[in-house]
Design a protein around this motif. Structure first.
Motif, PDB file in Angstrom:
ATOM      1  N   HIS A 188       0.835  -1.206   0.000  1.00 46.78           N
ATOM      2  CA  HIS A 188       0.000   0.000   0.000  1.00 46.78           C
ATOM      3  C   HIS A 188       0.871   1.257   0.000  1.00 46.78           C
ATOM      4  O   HIS A 188       0.546   2.258  -0.655  1.00 46.78           O
ATOM      5  CB  HIS A 188      -0.919   0.003   1.225  1.00 46.78           C
ATOM      6  CG  HIS A 188      -2.091  -0.918   1.091  1.00 46.78           C
ATOM      7  ND1 HIS A 188      -2.979  -0.857   0.042  1.00 46.78           N
ATOM      8  CD2 HIS A 188      -2.526  -1.926   1.889  1.00 46.78           C
ATOM      9  CE1 HIS A 188      -3.904  -1.777   0.193  1.00 46.78           C
ATOM     10  NE2 HIS A 188      -3.655  -2.462   1.297  1.00 46.78           N
ATOM     11  N   TYR A 189       1.973   1.189   0.716  1.00 49.74           N
ATOM     12  CA  TYR A 189       2.906   2.316   0.729  1.00 49.74           C
ATOM     13  C   TYR A 189       3.478   2.564  -0.664  1.00 49.74           C
ATOM     14  O   TYR A 189       3.607   3.720  -1.103  1.00 49.74           O
ATOM     15  CB  TYR A 189       4.022   2.046   1.735  1.00 49.74           C
ATOM     16  CG  TYR A 189       5.103   3.085   1.770  1.00 49.74           C
ATOM     17  CD1 TYR A 189       4.930   4.278   2.470  1.00 49.74           C
ATOM     18  CD2 TYR A 189       6.308   2.871   1.102  1.00 49.74           C
ATOM     19  CE1 TYR A 189       5.926   5.236   2.493  1.00 49.74           C
ATOM     20  CE2 TYR A 189       7.311   3.825   1.123  1.00 49.74           C
ATOM     21  CZ  TYR A 189       7.114   5.008   1.816  1.00 49.74           C
ATOM     22  OH  TYR A 189       8.126   5.972   1.839  1.00 49.74           O
ATOM     23  N   ALA A 190       3.814   1.461  -1.376  1.00 43.04           N
ATOM     24  CA  ALA A 190       4.353   1.606  -2.728  1.00 43.04           C
ATOM     25  C   ALA A 190       3.312   2.204  -3.672  1.00 43.04           C
ATOM     26  O   ALA A 190       3.646   3.027  -4.542  1.00 43.04           O
ATOM     27  CB  ALA A 190       4.816   0.248  -3.250  1.00 43.04           C
ATOM     28  N   LYS A 191       2.067   1.824  -3.510  1.00 40.12           N
ATOM     29  CA  LYS A 191       1.011   2.346  -4.382  1.00 40.12           C
ATOM     30  C   LYS A 191       0.786   3.843  -4.159  1.00 40.12           C
ATOM     31  O   LYS A 191       0.372   4.559  -5.080  1.00 40.12           O
ATOM     32  CB  LYS A 191      -0.294   1.590  -4.123  1.00 40.12           C
ATOM     33  CG  LYS A 191      -0.255   0.143  -4.561  1.00 40.12           C
ATOM     34  CD  LYS A 191      -1.465  -0.635  -4.072  1.00 40.12           C
ATOM     35  CE  LYS A 191      -2.755  -0.100  -4.632  1.00 40.12           C
ATOM     36  NZ  LYS A 191      -3.917  -0.939  -4.233  1.00 40.12           N
ATOM     37  N   GLU A 192       1.085   4.335  -2.971  1.00 36.45           N
ATOM     38  CA  GLU A 192       0.831   5.743  -2.652  1.00 36.45           C
ATOM     39  C   GLU A 192       1.995   6.659  -3.021  1.00 36.45           C
ATOM     40  O   GLU A 192       1.875   7.891  -2.889  1.00 36.45           O
ATOM     41  CB  GLU A 192       0.556   5.873  -1.149  1.00 36.45           C
ATOM     42  CG  GLU A 192      -0.733   5.188  -0.716  1.00 36.45           C
ATOM     43  CD  GLU A 192      -0.884   5.181   0.796  1.00 36.45           C
ATOM     44  OE1 GLU A 192       0.089   5.611   1.486  1.00 36.45           O
ATOM     45  OE2 GLU A 192      -1.935   4.737   1.289  1.00 36.45           O
ATOM     46  N   ARG A 193       3.118   6.090  -3.496  1.00 35.99           N
ATOM     47  CA  ARG A 193       4.245   6.946  -3.885  1.00 35.99           C
ATOM     48  C   ARG A 193       3.844   7.795  -5.094  1.00 35.99           C
ATOM     49  O   ARG A 193       3.245   7.287  -6.047  1.00 35.99           O
ATOM     50  CB  ARG A 193       5.482   6.119  -4.208  1.00 35.99           C
ATOM     51  CG  ARG A 193       6.086   5.304  -3.072  1.00 35.99           C
ATOM     52  CD  ARG A 193       6.461   6.173  -1.874  1.00 35.99           C
ATOM     53  NE  ARG A 193       5.330   6.353  -0.956  1.00 35.99           N
ATOM     54  CZ  ARG A 193       5.208   7.361  -0.119  1.00 35.99           C
ATOM     55  NH1 ARG A 193       6.114   8.327  -0.118  1.00 35.99           N
ATOM     56  NH2 ARG A 193       4.175   7.446   0.681  1.00 35.99           N
ATOM     57  N   PRO A 194       4.207   9.072  -5.065  1.00 36.88           N
ATOM     58  CA  PRO A 194       3.717   9.982  -6.110  1.00 36.88           C
ATOM     59  C   PRO A 194       4.356   9.774  -7.484  1.00 36.88           C
ATOM     60  O   PRO A 194       3.718  10.013  -8.512  1.00 36.88           O
ATOM     61  CB  PRO A 194       4.051  11.366  -5.545  1.00 36.88           C
ATOM     62  CG  PRO A 194       5.195  11.129  -4.601  1.00 36.88           C
ATOM     63  CD  PRO A 194       4.969   9.770  -4.021  1.00 36.88           C
ATOM     64  N   THR A 195       5.609   9.309  -7.525  1.00 37.67           N
ATOM     65  CA  THR A 195       6.276   9.168  -8.815  1.00 37.67           C
ATOM     66  C   THR A 195       6.511   7.693  -9.122  1.00 37.67           C
ATOM     67  O   THR A 195       6.625   6.860  -8.221  1.00 37.67           O
ATOM     68  CB  THR A 195       7.627   9.906  -8.815  1.00 37.67           C
ATOM     69  OG1 THR A 195       8.510   9.314  -7.849  1.00 37.67           O
ATOM     70  CG2 THR A 195       7.421  11.384  -8.482  1.00 37.67           C
ATOM     71  N   LYS A 196       6.610   7.414 -10.409  1.00 36.61           N
ATOM     72  CA  LYS A 196       6.846   6.040 -10.829  1.00 36.61           C
ATOM     73  C   LYS A 196       8.231   5.568 -10.432  1.00 36.61           C
ATOM     74  O   LYS A 196       8.447   4.384 -10.145  1.00 36.61           O
ATOM     75  CB  LYS A 196       6.666   5.933 -12.343  1.00 36.61           C
ATOM     76  CG  LYS A 196       6.523   4.514 -12.836  1.00 36.61           C
ATOM     77  CD  LYS A 196       6.103   4.502 -14.294  1.00 36.61           C
ATOM     78  CE  LYS A 196       5.777   3.091 -14.739  1.00 36.61           C
ATOM     79  NZ  LYS A 196       5.319   3.046 -16.156  1.00 36.61           N
ATOM     80  N   GLU A 197       9.180   6.474 -10.404  1.00 31.35           N
ATOM     81  CA  GLU A 197      10.539   6.109 -10.007  1.00 31.35           C
ATOM     82  C   GLU A 197      10.555   5.605  -8.564  1.00 31.35           C
ATOM     83  O   GLU A 197      11.209   4.606  -8.239  1.00 31.35           O
ATOM     84  CB  GLU A 197      11.462   7.324 -10.164  1.00 31.35           C
ATOM     85  CG  GLU A 197      12.915   7.021  -9.821  1.00 31.35           C
ATOM     86  CD  GLU A 197      13.798   8.257  -9.984  1.00 31.35           C
ATOM     87  OE1 GLU A 197      15.010   8.158  -9.692  1.00 31.35           O
ATOM     88  OE2 GLU A 197      13.273   9.304 -10.399  1.00 31.35           O
ATOM     89  N   GLU A 198       9.828   6.293  -7.691  1.00 29.45           N
ATOM     90  CA  GLU A 198       9.767   5.861  -6.287  1.00 29.45           C
ATOM     91  C   GLU A 198       9.036   4.527  -6.169  1.00 29.45           C
ATOM     92  O   GLU A 198       9.429   3.653  -5.388  1.00 29.45           O
ATOM     93  CB  GLU A 198       9.055   6.926  -5.451  1.00 29.45           C
ATOM     94  CG  GLU A 198       9.824   8.228  -5.308  1.00 29.45           C
ATOM     95  CD  GLU A 198       9.088   9.201  -4.403  1.00 29.45           C
ATOM     96  OE1 GLU A 198       9.059   8.966  -3.178  1.00 29.45           O
ATOM     97  OE2 GLU A 198       8.526  10.189  -4.928  1.00 29.45           O
ATOM     98  N   ARG A 199       7.965   4.365  -6.946  1.00 25.57           N
ATOM     99  CA  ARG A 199       7.198   3.117  -6.884  1.00 25.57           C
ATOM    100  C   ARG A 199       8.046   1.942  -7.359  1.00 25.57           C
ATOM    101  O   ARG A 199       7.994   0.850  -6.792  1.00 25.57           O
ATOM    102  CB  ARG A 199       5.919   3.235  -7.726  1.00 25.57           C
ATOM    103  CG  ARG A 199       4.882   4.177  -7.142  1.00 25.57           C
ATOM    104  CD  ARG A 199       3.536   4.016  -7.822  1.00 25.57           C
ATOM    105  NE  ARG A 199       3.587   4.361  -9.235  1.00 25.57           N
ATOM    106  CZ  ARG A 199       3.376   5.596  -9.716  1.00 25.57           C
ATOM    107  NH1 ARG A 199       3.097   6.594  -8.883  1.00 25.57           N
ATOM    108  NH2 ARG A 199       3.440   5.837 -11.016  1.00 25.57           N
TER     109      ARG A 199
END
Length: 218
Positions: free
Chosen positions: A28-39
């Motif tokens: 869920h934390y990964a899904k909430e990251r704003p940028t694709k790089e962070e995800r």
């Protein structure tokens, strides 16, 4: 403090319980990251943790592919990241196989079994002659034996002839013939022999305590 307690009945349902709730929260934390790089960065870290939690899968072919599929499944197929493998589709995983049809050829006379119907169909393809006649009477005698095994009683040959006539689609008619089928005693004799020979005679167990009790001691 009591107000902050979480109960399993109030928590979100775990899609793959083997990974635990903390893994679900990481996704869920990964899904909430704003940028694709962070995800992408967080997703790769999650895949690494998943691999450590499932060491027995390392020898399985396409181990990494399996982990990425599980990641998307736990993310409810709603995770926008760059996967090295094709993303699984919800429709493919939730598709149900078509129900298998039970091979029931003649539900009216189940006690004969499906093999009898197959033998009758084969007999219908043979040319008339002594060989076909011998096969038909063999089938009829076996039907009589099956009937006796099921009914545990006597049966008239006319009943077997009628059933054979119906199962053959009217192509085999023994009702006008003079020859009789084997009698019930002959058909069931082999069964009685088999059951009697399989019974093992167990020696009577002697009570050693009684023998010792009656023995004189000096």
């Amino acid at each position: 403090m009591i107000d902050n307690l979480e109960y399993n009945t109030e928590r979100e349902h775990l899609i793959i319980p083997e990974y635990g709730r903390h893994m679900q929260k990481m996704i869920h934390y990964a899904k909430e990251r704003p940028t694709k790089e962070e995800r992408n960065k967080v997703s790769k870290a999650i895949i690494s943790v998943m691999g450590n939690l499932q060491p027995h899968l390392r020898d399985v072919p396409d181990f990494q592919h399996k982990l990425w599929d599980q990641l998307f499944i736990m993310a409810d197929f709603d995770l926008d990241v760059d996967s090295p493998y094709p993303k699984p589709l919800r429709e493919d995983l939730q598709a149900h196989p078509e129900p298998l049809k039970y091979p029931q050829n003649f539900p009216k006379y189940r006690f004969y079994g499906n093999n009898i119907k197959t033998m009758i169909d084969v007999a219908n393809t043979w040319e008339d002659g002594d060989l076909k006649e011998a096969l038909i009477y063999t089938i009829a005698n076996h039907m009589k034996k099956c009937f006796l095994n099921w009914n545990k009683d006597t049966v008239e040959d006319d009943v077997i002839f009628q059933h054979l006539y119906e199962l053959s689609g009217g192509k085999i008619n023994l009702k006008e013939e003079d020859e009789d089928l084997s009698d019930a005693t002959t058909l069931m004799r082999n069964k009685k022999k088999f059951t009697s020979t399989n019974k093992k005679a167990h020696p009577k167990k002697t009570n050693t305590n009684t023998n010792n009790r009656n023995r004189k001691r000096y």
